[in-house]
Design an enzyme around this catalytic site. Structure first.
Site, PDB file in Angstrom:
ATOM      1  N   HIS A 198       0.829  -1.212   0.000  1.00  0.00           N
ATOM      2  CA  HIS A 198       0.000   0.000   0.000  1.00  0.00           C
ATOM      3  C   HIS A 198       0.861   1.259   0.000  1.00  0.00           C
ATOM      4  CE1 HIS A 198      -4.282  -1.407   0.970  1.00  0.00           C
ATOM      5  NE2 HIS A 198      -3.582  -2.498   0.695  1.00  0.00           N
ATOM      6  N   ASP A 199       2.052   1.167   0.567  1.00  0.00           N
ATOM      7  CA  ASP A 199       2.956   2.311   0.539  1.00  0.00           C
ATOM      8  C   ASP A 199       3.550   2.493  -0.854  1.00  0.00           C
ATOM      9  OD1 ASP A 199       4.528   4.459   1.659  1.00  0.00           O
ATOM     10  OD2 ASP A 199       6.253   3.116   1.588  1.00  0.00           O
ATOM     11  N   ASP A 255       8.098   5.252   0.073  1.00  0.00           N
ATOM     12  CA  ASP A 255       8.651   6.392   0.815  1.00  0.00           C
ATOM     13  C   ASP A 255       8.064   6.533   2.215  1.00  0.00           C
ATOM     14  OD1 ASP A 255       6.079   7.182   0.225  1.00  0.00           O
ATOM     15  OD2 ASP A 255       6.645   9.091  -0.715  1.00  0.00           O
ATOM     16  N   SER A 304       5.180   7.089   3.109  1.00  0.00           N
ATOM     17  CA  SER A 304       4.125   8.105   3.229  1.00  0.00           C
ATOM     18  C   SER A 304       2.854   7.520   3.835  1.00  0.00           C
ATOM     19  CB  SER A 304       3.829   8.735   1.870  1.00  0.00           C
ATOM     20  OG  SER A 304       3.524   7.746   0.897  1.00  0.00           O
ATOM     21  N   PRO A 362      -5.415  -1.032  -6.379  1.00  0.00           N
ATOM     22  CA  PRO A 362      -6.209  -2.068  -7.042  1.00  0.00           C
ATOM     23  C   PRO A 362      -7.441  -2.377  -6.199  1.00  0.00           C
ATOM     24  CG  PRO A 362      -3.886  -2.649  -7.047  1.00  0.00           C
ATOM     25  CD  PRO A 362      -4.012  -1.451  -6.160  1.00  0.00           C
ATOM     26  N   HIS A 420      -1.708 -12.726  -0.667  1.00  0.00           N
ATOM     27  CA  HIS A 420      -2.978 -13.062  -0.014  1.00  0.00           C
ATOM     28  C   HIS A 420      -2.966 -14.465   0.580  1.00  0.00           C
ATOM     29  CE1 HIS A 420      -5.640  -9.805  -2.147  1.00  0.00           C
ATOM     30  NE2 HIS A 420      -4.784  -9.311  -1.277  1.00  0.00           N
ATOM     31  N   THR A 421      -1.838 -15.149   0.468  1.00  0.00           N
ATOM     32  CA  THR A 421      -1.716 -16.417   1.188  1.00  0.00           C
ATOM     33  C   THR A 421      -1.658 -16.179   2.695  1.00  0.00           C
ATOM     34  OG1 THR A 421      -0.449 -18.466   1.377  1.00  0.00           O
ATOM     35  CG2 THR A 421       0.813 -16.462   1.091  1.00  0.00           C
ATOM     36  N   ASP A 474      -7.007 -18.066   2.444  1.00  0.00           N
ATOM     37  CA  ASP A 474      -6.819 -19.461   2.068  1.00  0.00           C
ATOM     38  C   ASP A 474      -6.817 -20.335   3.318  1.00  0.00           C
ATOM     39  OD1 ASP A 474      -4.270 -19.319   3.199  1.00  0.00           O
ATOM     40  OD2 ASP A 474      -3.189 -19.406   1.306  1.00  0.00           O
ATOM     41  N   THR A 487      -4.241 -21.751   4.809  1.00  0.00           N
ATOM     42  CA  THR A 487      -3.002 -21.708   5.598  1.00  0.00           C
ATOM     43  C   THR A 487      -2.669 -20.249   5.905  1.00  0.00           C
ATOM     44  OG1 THR A 487      -1.684 -21.698   3.563  1.00  0.00           O
ATOM     45  CG2 THR A 487      -2.140 -23.841   4.569  1.00  0.00           C
TER      46      THR A 487
END
Length: 316
Positions: A63-64, A71, A73, A160, A190-191, A237, A239
């Site tokens: 996300h950064d 940076d 932010s 996204p 996303h695991t 998922d 795991t």
């Protein structure tokens, strides 16, 4: 005297390579020799207290970097509340990620040799790497030397989306020179962790998304009732605290939790990549490391336009 064409070529190469050449794996070798052990110790400590820390820290890095570059932010807290943290899309980031990075910063600054010499941006990058490794995933040498940004605004966030189709997803990655393989590999993050029912319910109500396995859809409805509770969540998922390739096996079974997850298998342009990663975890790990390195080079700040924040939450 150099020919004009050669001067122009040299200038273009300098521009294209500026981000990459600003970073190197041994940047802090003489500045803060114990940096990596200090950060890994802090990440390990946080992971021992909460099983969300690894996923939250890894999300924070993405996300950064995807917004205004790597940076830090994302960590800035502006007095007027106009910062990346307060953008709606970042409201679902768990506090455990912020706490992990701040704990790592405190550990680094507690070493007199390192105090206020390591950027928050580099601390996030190293903490994300360690979160993956300590969850059973790959490790790698992190390129370092980033400076911290001085600007953070809510309006700059364009991430996204959970309902994005392939073309929209790819447009958000390709603008940063990330390939389809990079996109699929990074989605493999996303695991680890979970997502809010806020992002899941549109696939379940009023009608079930045809790209969902019916049995899995029923399971999701049990976890995310029609009467939305944004604090309810679904694991990505089977795991959830182990970094592996189970996420891709879920996609093959039409058990991707988000629409933007499952579309990676539904769309023929990325289906073969999902199949490859589901069949061979080593291939996924290799691609993930490569993609993380490329992600970490996005819009790197230098001493000219950045700083080393004394407190990651506030500009100097």
């Amino acid at each position: 005297m150099k020919k004009p064409q050669l001067v122009l070529l040299a200038s273009l190469l300098a521009i294209l390579c500026s981000d990459a050449t600003a970073l190197n794996e041994t940047y802090y070798a003489n500045i803060c020799p114990n940096l990596e052990s200090l950060i890994q110790g802090a990440v390990r400590g946080m992971m021992s207290t909460t099983n969300i820390a690894a996923a939250a820290t890894l999300r924070l890095f993405f996300h950064d970097c995807i917004v205004q570059g790597c940076d830090a932010s994302i960590l800035i807290q502006n007095p007027n509340g106009d910062d990346e943290q307060h953008n709606f899309d970042n409201q679902f980031l768990r506090a455990d990620g912020y706490r992990t990075v701040l704990a790592a910063k405190a550990a680094v600054d507690a070493d007199p040799q390192c105090t206020n010499k390591v950027s928050c941006a580099d601390i996030i990058a190293l903490a994300a790497r360690d979160a993956v490794f300590l969850s059973g995933g790959p490790t790698w040498k992190v390129e370092l030397g980033r400076f911290d940004g001085k600007i953070s605004t809510a309006s700059s966030v364009d991430l996204p989306g959970a309902s994005d189709n392939y073309d929209k997803l790819m447009s958000r990655f390709s603008v940063h020179n990330l390939t389809p393989a990079d996109m699929v590999a990074l989605s493999g993050a996303h695991t680890l962790g979970a997502t809010s029912c806020f992002h899941v319910n549109p696939r379940l109500y009023p009608t079930i998304d045809p790209n969902l396995d019916p049995g899995f859809a029923s399971q999701l409805q049990g976890q995310c009732p029609a009467a939305l509770n944004v604090n309810s969540f679904v694991f990505f998922d089977n795991t959830v605290i182990t970094f592996d390739n189970d996420y891709f096996k879920q996609l093959q079974q039409k058990k991707g939790v988000l629409s933007s997850d499952e579309i990676l298998y539904v769309d023929s342009r990325s289906q073969s990549i999902v199949d490859k990663f589901a069949a061979n975890q080593a291939d996924f790990f290799t691609a993930f490391v490569d993609a993380m390195k490329k992600l970490g080079r996005i819009d790197v700040k230098t001493a000219a336009d950045g700083e080393i924040r004394k407190d990651c939450r506030f500009t100097n």
